[in-house]
Design a protein around this motif. Structure first.
Motif, PDB file in Angstrom:
ATOM      1  N   GLN A   4       3.301  -8.598   1.882  1.00 37.45           N
ATOM      2  CA  GLN A   4       4.003  -7.489   1.275  1.00 37.45           C
ATOM      3  C   GLN A   4       2.924  -6.503   1.094  1.00 37.45           C
ATOM      4  O   GLN A   4       1.638  -6.980   0.506  1.00 37.45           O
ATOM      5  N   LYS A   5       3.224  -5.157   1.715  1.00 42.81           N
ATOM      6  CA  LYS A   5       2.149  -4.039   1.597  1.00 42.81           C
ATOM      7  C   LYS A   5       1.735  -3.867   0.063  1.00 42.81           C
ATOM      8  O   LYS A   5       0.384  -3.951  -0.169  1.00 42.81           O
ATOM      9  N   SER A   6       2.658  -3.358  -0.586  1.00 35.97           N
ATOM     10  CA  SER A   6       2.351  -2.754  -1.912  1.00 35.97           C
ATOM     11  C   SER A   6       3.359  -3.316  -2.817  1.00 35.97           C
ATOM     12  O   SER A   6       4.537  -3.190  -2.373  1.00 35.97           O
ATOM     13  N   ALA A   7       2.985  -3.850  -4.116  1.00 36.58           N
ATOM     14  CA  ALA A   7       4.204  -4.317  -5.085  1.00 36.58           C
ATOM     15  C   ALA A   7       4.943  -3.093  -5.403  1.00 36.58           C
ATOM     16  O   ALA A   7       4.568  -1.954  -5.508  1.00 36.58           O
ATOM     17  N   GLY A   9       6.893  -0.433  -7.797  1.00 34.55           N
ATOM     18  CA  GLY A   9       6.878  -0.006  -9.079  1.00 34.55           C
ATOM     19  C   GLY A   9       7.886  -0.441  -9.795  1.00 34.55           C
ATOM     20  O   GLY A   9       8.742  -1.016  -9.346  1.00 34.55           O
TER      21      GLY A   9
END
Ligand code: SF4
Ligand code: SF4
Lengths: 94, 320
Positions: A4-7, A9
């Motif tokens: 997963q690249k970025s969680a 928001g």
């Protein structure tokens, strides 16, 4: 989490687990062995069976008499036990 | 409103839910929702009602409904009410357009007497405008009949089994109503689905009260109490007639809690000979079977009767 690249928001999160179908699509009418039979000749239209049914399976019709929705009645027997004039009889489904 | 008029109110709890046949919670929740007077948001703690009404992908709720964890129904209701007020104040957000929104929290005895007590206490103290409905079926039924703070003495549950050593639960029921009344909130009432007009009227008063209101509903459970499903309403009535669960309401007037007995209990107060012995109530339930078989435990039945009498006397001292 791996891969997963970025969680996401909080604004991107899904709105939760949403049950999206009405339980009316799930028939509980086959749960019971017995079903109520109403003798309309003796019914006084008191409405108590409507209030006491756990399923909301008894509707008061326009003419004031109760009507059982057998698609949902679980055959608990409360309506027959509580009818003040005892005009509801529990009979075998068949 | 007469019963005939109330019968025309649409049901907000849809059929097709999977509560047991004869479930007292289903009757109670239907009646509670008959009192709804406008836009309303419901939240429910984990429990039979929550589990059986929202089995994915189905829902039995015909109004906005939010599930919460076991312990925080009251905290969730606080949040809903606070969010509404904030949106209203700022004039934006999805709820801003409503004049008023009622908030109802449903929780069982486990979620109230035990796990949710601090969230409840906090919400009452902060004074949020919501109605908390306690559905008291006297044990953790949803997980398989474990004892709770609401379970009465001598009731057999899976964690307080009746046997040679102990006669079911050893502790008395926690006095939750007194605990709630001590928070000095505007409205507290006890209700039973066996008395629908009384229940609907009190629920309406609770919604109309400004600030927190608490409704304690006595909810017979055929599965957990071990009685035939058609006796749910009769057993609820017997609990009132034996004065085990008297019906009353309590308003805060000039800083003092004012108790009023509701007519089914008031008539017993006026005619004490109408008060029925607790034995009649106990003997109809499998969870108290060991008080009658293999041998009669007169000592325990007497103890329970004395407890009921004491609690009833204490209520009369406050209510008359
Ligand atoms: S038997 Fe039970 S579920 Fe069926 S209509 Fe009567 S009260 Fe409702
Ligand atoms: S409880 Fe009996 S008398 Fe009353 S409306 Fe139902 S069927 Fe008729």
């Amino acid at each position: 989490m791996t891969g997963q690249k970025s969680a996401p928001g909080w604004r991107e999160l899904p709105h939760g687990a949403v049950p999206y179908k009405s339980s009316r699509e799930y028939k509980t009418g086959d749960w019971g062995v017995l079903k109520p039979k109403i003798d309309f000749g003796r019914c006084t239209k008191c409405t108590l069976c409507h209030f006491y049914c756990p399923e909301g399976a008894i509707r008061m019709r326009g003419d004031g008499y109760p009507e059982v929705d057998y698609d949902f009645c679980k055959g608990c027997g409360i309506c027959a036990a509580e009818c003040p004039v005892k005009c509801i009889e529990m009979v075998r489904r068949g | 409103m007469s019963l005939r008029e109330m019968a025309k109110q649409p049901d907000l709890l849809a059929p097709g839910h999977r509560l047991c046949a004869g479930c007292g919670e289903a009757v109670t929740a239907r009646l509670v929702l008959k009192a709804v007077r406008g836009p309303t948001i419901v939240t429910a703690a984990t429990g039979c009602l929550e589990v059986a009404t929202t089995i994915f992908p189905y829902t039995a709720w015909d109004l906005p409904w939010i599930h919460t964890a076991f312990e925080n129904a009251a905290a969730n209701a606080s949040g809903i009410e606070a969010a509404f007020r904030a949106m209203k104040r700022k004039g934006r957000g999805p709820l801003a357009k409503y004049e008023h929104i009622d908030v109802i929290a449903f929780a069982g005895d486990g979620g109230t007497y035990d796990i949710g007590l601090q969230a409840l206490s906090g919400a009452l103290e902060r004074g949020h405008d919501f109605v908390y409905v306690l559905l008291d079926n006297e044990a953790y039924m949803n997980t398989g009949i474990q004892r709770s703070g609401g379970t009465p003495r001598c009731a057999a549950t899976t964690t307080s089994p009746a046997g040679r050593v102990i006669p079911g639960k050893r502790e008395w029921k926690k006095p939750i109503d007194e605990i709630v009344v001590a928070h000095e909130i505007p409205y507290v009432a006890t209700v039973s689905a066996s008395y629908p007009t009384d229940l609907i009227r009190k629920m309406r008063c609770a919604l109309e009260a400004e600030g927190p209101a608490f409704i304690h509903a006595f909810v017979p459970c055929p599965r957990g109490w071990r009685f035939p499903s058609e006796q749910t309403i009769a057993l609820g009535r017997l609990a009132v007639q034996t004065c085990l669960f008297p019906l009353w309401e309590c308003r805060l007037e000039e800083g003092r809690p004012r108790y009023t007995l509701s007519s089914p209990s008031l008539s017993i107060a006026k005619n004490p000979e109408r008060k029925r012995p607790i034995e009649e109530y106990l003997e109809k339930q499998g969870r108290f079977r060991h008080l009658f078989r293999p041998e009669r435990r007169d000592d325990l039945i007497k103890e329970i009767q004395e407890w009921v009498d004491l609690k009833w006397e204490r209520l009369l001292e406050k209510a008359l």
